[in-house]
Design an enzyme around this catalytic site. Sequence first.
Site, PDB file in Angstrom:
ATOM      1  N   SER A 180      55.521 -39.961  46.444  1.00  0.00           N
ATOM      2  CA  SER A 180      54.374 -39.813  47.347  1.00  0.00           C
ATOM      3  C   SER A 180      54.484 -40.696  48.582  1.00  0.00           C
ATOM      4  O   SER A 180      55.030 -41.806  48.515  1.00  0.00           O
ATOM      5  CB  SER A 180      53.078 -40.181  46.612  1.00  0.00           C
ATOM      6  N   HIS A 236      45.711 -39.919  43.214  1.00  0.00           N
ATOM      7  CA  HIS A 236      46.497 -40.009  41.979  1.00  0.00           C
ATOM      8  C   HIS A 236      45.908 -41.016  40.991  1.00  0.00           C
ATOM      9  O   HIS A 236      45.877 -40.756  39.786  1.00  0.00           O
ATOM     10  CB  HIS A 236      47.950 -40.342  42.309  1.00  0.00           C
ATOM     11  N   GLY A 260      35.979 -31.725  50.809  1.00  0.00           N
ATOM     12  CA  GLY A 260      34.935 -32.241  49.936  1.00  0.00           C
ATOM     13  C   GLY A 260      34.776 -31.464  48.640  1.00  0.00           C
ATOM     14  O   GLY A 260      34.046 -31.893  47.758  1.00  0.00           O
ATOM     15  N   VAL A 261      35.452 -30.311  48.526  1.00  0.00           N
ATOM     16  CA  VAL A 261      35.378 -29.522  47.305  1.00  0.00           C
ATOM     17  C   VAL A 261      36.512 -29.972  46.389  1.00  0.00           C
ATOM     18  O   VAL A 261      37.683 -29.878  46.747  1.00  0.00           O
ATOM     19  CB  VAL A 261      35.494 -28.017  47.596  1.00  0.00           C
ATOM     20  N   GLY A 292      41.460 -30.183  43.676  1.00  0.00           N
ATOM     21  CA  GLY A 292      42.786 -30.780  43.644  1.00  0.00           C
ATOM     22  C   GLY A 292      42.970 -31.724  42.475  1.00  0.00           C
ATOM     23  O   GLY A 292      44.080 -31.879  41.958  1.00  0.00           O
TER      24      GLY A 292
END
Length: 477
Positions: A332, A417, A303-304, A307
Site C-alpha cells: 500500500s 486497512h 461516504g458510502v 469498501g
Amino acid sequence: MDSLSEQKVSAPLSGHEPAGETLLSRFGRWWGRKGERDAAGKARPDARADAKAAVLPARVLRRQREQLRQCFDARLTDGAANTAAQSWRAEYEAAGDDARQAMLGVLAEVAASGSAEAGEDGKAGKSASGLSQALSNARIRFFKRLAALHGEQGGSVCGLHFLIGLRADMLRWHKRVPGLRPLDDDLEALFSNWFDVGLLELQPITWDSPASLLEKLIRYEAVHEIASWADLRNRLDSDRRCYAFFHPRMPREPLIFVEVAFVPEMAANVHALLDEAAPLEDLRRVKWAIFYSISNTQAGLRGVSFGNFLLKRVIEELQREFPKLKQFATLSPIPGFAEWLRKQDGETVARVLGDKRLARWRGDHGSQPADGAAWLAALPAGSEDAQVRDTALALAAHYLVRERQQALPADPVARFHLGNGACVERLNWAADLSRKGRAQSLGMMVNYLYVTEALDDNLARLGNGNPRISRAVGKLL
C-alpha cells in the site's frame, strides 16, 4: 495500493455506455469523506471553486422552478411529475458545467422552499422539527422519483447512476452553490441503503470480460496507472485476480475493484510486482496473496461504506479457490506522509526521531534540518544512504501508527486497512519510485497483514487507541 486518497470521477451522466454509530461505520465514513482528494478518489478538480454560480435566463428559471415544485409536491405515482422529472434530468444531462451549477442552485432553492412543506399525506409540519422532516421527505421523494427513471434512449444510464453523477457534481460545487448540504445529506443516506453490501454482487474481472468493462478498469485505476493493454493483460494473467463490486441496477459499472497478485513471499516493491517480463507464478505452490491496488470508482458514492467489506469477501473467494492459501497482505501507498512531514516544525520532528537517531544523523550529515520541509528535502527517495533510509522509515512508522485525526489514523489508507482489522506489518524503502510515489511518501510503501482469525481483535485494539503492529515496525518507533 488503494485509491482511498485519490478517488476518480464516475462516468458521464449521459452516453451510450451505462455508466447508533459503530467503529466500523466511523471508518467507512472517514474513508469516503477524506477522499476526497482522495481516495480509491478526488472529485474532479474545480479551479473556480469560490466563483459565483452561473445564472439561468428568467424564462428558463421560471420553468425549472415549476418543474421542480411539481416533482417535490406530487406523490411518487404522479405521472405528470415523473414526466417533469424526466425533462429536468434530460436538460441537466445536456447542460454544460455552468448551466448545471445554476440548475443545482434552483434545485436547492426549491428543496428549501415552503412549497415542499407538506409530507406525503399533504399536511404541513407544525413545528420546526416537523417542517424539517417534511422537507427531508420531499427531497427523498424527489430522489426516489429520479432513481426510478430510465434514460430516454435505451443506452442511457439508469436513474440510479444519474443520481450518483448528480451527487458528484454537488460535492464538486458545494462551495459555489449554497444550500446543497441538506440535499447531499439525504442523498448520502439513501445511497447507504441502496448500496448496502448485502445488495452488491462480487464478480471477477478477467481478460475475457467485455472490452467496455476493461476500458473502465484502465480509466478508473487510481493507484498504479495502467500504461497499456499489455500492462492490463499482465494484471489479469493466470497468477493474478481482479474482483469488483457491482450493483444489480448498474451491471456494467464497477463501484470498487481490487487487484490481487500471487507471489512466493510478501511483496516489497511494486515495480517488481508489475513487471510484465516476470515469469508466471505456479499456483500449485502459491503462498501469498497481495492486494496491491484498490480503486473506488464513483465520486458520488463518497461516504458510502462498502469498501470495508470488499477485502474480506475477496479473501473468502480466494480461500475457496485455493484452500491452502493462508497469507494475505497488501502493498500500500502512504499518501499523506509527505504532506504531514512538510507541515511539522523542527521540534516536533526531533521529538519523533529521538536523541539517538538525531545524534547518528549529525554524526553522518552534520547539522540536522530546521523543520519538516527541510527534512523532506534531506531524505531523497530511494537513497542508498542507511541514515536517510532509517530516518525516513522511523518518521513514516510514527505517522502511520501514532498520528491521529479525531482518534482515527491520519493516513487515509491506514485508516481503511486498520479499520478492517489489519496489522501494520512492514515498511518498505524504495518500493515505489514513480513520480507519484516519490511525491507522496519518498518512495516508501507499507504492508498491512490480514490474519482472518485476528481481524476482530485487532479492530478492538484500534478502538482503544492501540493499533496492531509487528515487532519490526515497533522497533522503528
